[in-house]
Design an enzyme around this catalytic site. Structure first.
Site, short mmCIF file in Angstrom:
data_model
loop_
_atom_site.label_atom_id
_atom_site.label_comp_id
_atom_site.label_asym_id
_atom_site.label_seq_id
_atom_site.Cartn_x
_atom_site.Cartn_y
_atom_site.Cartn_z
CD GLU A 37 -10.26 8.11 -6.45
OE1 GLU A 37 -11.03 7.13 -6.27
OE2 GLU A 37 -9.54 8.54 -5.54
CB THR A 102 -1.67 0.06 -0.28
OG1 THR A 102 -1.94 0.81 -1.45
CG2 THR A 102 -2.95 -0.28 0.45
CG HIS A 158 -0.26 7.55 11.48
ND1 HIS A 158 0.41 6.58 12.16
CD2 HIS A 158 0.44 7.77 10.34
CE1 HIS A 158 1.49 6.21 11.48
NE2 HIS A 158 1.53 6.93 10.37
CE LYS A 162 -1.65 4.26 9.33
NZ LYS A 162 -1.70 3.93 7.90
N GLY A 168 1.86 0.73 8.78
CA GLY A 168 2.84 -0.04 8.00
C GLY A 168 4.25 0.23 8.50
#
Ligand SMILES: NC(=O)c1ccc[n+]([C@@H]2O[C@H](COP(=O)([O-])OP(=O)(O)OC[C@H]3O[C@@H](n4cnc5c(N)ncnc54)[C@H](O)[C@@H]3O)[C@@H](O)[C@H]2O)c1
Ligand SMILES: O=C(O)C1=N[C@H](C(=O)O)CCC1
Length: 271
Positions: A37, A102, A158, A162, A168
């Site tokens: 993290e 990502t 979404h 987001k 993507g």
């Protein structure tokens, strides 16, 4: 000695990070050997299973990515663009396969990832689900069969957390439509309409983004003429489809040489 690859998950506390940790911890094919993290996060130094509200998993959360990666055969990374670019260089240094989920990566980020892929195995996709990758191939096929009498619009839905648009996945679908039609997506993109936009330009590929509530991820590719309309649609029911795809990619990457691959390679759907 085990032949299950050791896997590190980055972005441990994130929506995808937690789903990935559960998926790897429950898998017979891989071992969870580290979780990362960002520095300053209150999970650092604690057992990740307990942080997630369950039983201890015997893996402490760290902010030392290189140290974690050096004990792993693969890194699964669903974080943020700046972190992913940094992790690409570190995973290459540690000789670990880097699976990148990502999104929102800039052209400059993509160049840095391509540079890392000269020395490392990278699998990158804006969507790791089987269904979306099939939809990519279908979109290319339909776009190749239809002419510009059909407007192409990619509509994505979404959750309200987001941070990037188009998604993507929407970009993958837009690229597939452009490839099918034999055009450069950058030349025909129409996104972010607002105000007096003028009429739609013939041949443009449009993007529309909905952000609301808890929607996991839904994508429509619409082909609309004056007299008929085709809509190809994918709905992700929950995030486990992305996590299972990412784990599959990490295992697939174990015997591959350096290079940048995608989920079509992993799923054997390239054609
Ligand atoms: N490719 C796919 O199939 C797919 C599926 C779902 C989400 N995503 C993408 O994955 C990314 C993450 O999505 P999410 O919903 O889990 O977001 P999120 O905000 O819930 O999680 C991101 C996590 O990354 C962590 N992070 C950020 N910078 C870091 C750093 N430097 N070091 C370590 N950790 C860091 C954050 O603290 C957070 O825990 C987004 O880009 C999203 O679009 C891709
Ligand atoms: O929740 C997200 O964020 C998602 N991101 C990916 C995208 O940008 O397409 C995949 C779907 C979920």
């Amino acid at each position: 000695m085990t032949n299950q690859p050791g896997i590190v998950i980055t972005g441990a506390s994130g929506r995808m990070g937690q789903m990935l940790i559960r998926t790897v911890a429950e898998s017979d094919a891989a071992r969870l050997v580290g979780v990362v993290e960002r520095s300053g996060h209150d999970w650092i130094g604690r057992d990740v299973g307990e942080c997630m509200g369950g039983a201890a998993l015997g893996v402490s959360v760290t902010d030392d990515a290189l140290e974690a990666f050096s004990n792993a055969q693969a890194v699964i990374d669903f974080t943020a663009p700046a972190a992913t670019v940094e992790f690409a260089a570190l995973a290459a240094q540690a000789r670990a396969t880097h699976v990148i989920g990502t999104t929102g990566l800039s052209d400059d980020d993509l160049e840095k990832i391509a540079a890392a892929a000269r020395h490392a195995t990278i699998v990158r996709a804006g969507n790791m689900s089987l269904g979306v990758n099939l939809l990519v191939q279908l979109t290319k096929q339909v776009a190749a069969a239809l002419d510009e009498d059909f407007d192409i619009e990619v509509i994505e839905y979404h959750h309200n957390r987001k941070v990037d648009a188009p998604s993507g996945t929407a970009l993958m679908l837009g690229e597939a439509a452009a490839e099918g039609r034999g055009v450069d997506l950058k030349e025909v993109t129409d996104s972010g309409r607002d105000g007096i936009t003028g009429a739609r330009k013939r041949g443009d590929i449009g993007f529309s983004a909905i952000r609301a509530g808890a929607i996991v991820g839904e994508h429509d590719v619409m082909f609309a003429s004056q007299s008929e309309r085709i809509v190809l649609r994918h709905v992700a029911e929950d995030r486990s489809v992305f996590a299972r795809g990412a784990l599959k990619a990490a295992l697939w990457g174990q015997d591959k040489g350096p290079g940048e691959y995608d989920m079509l390679d992993v799923l054997g759907l390239k054609g």
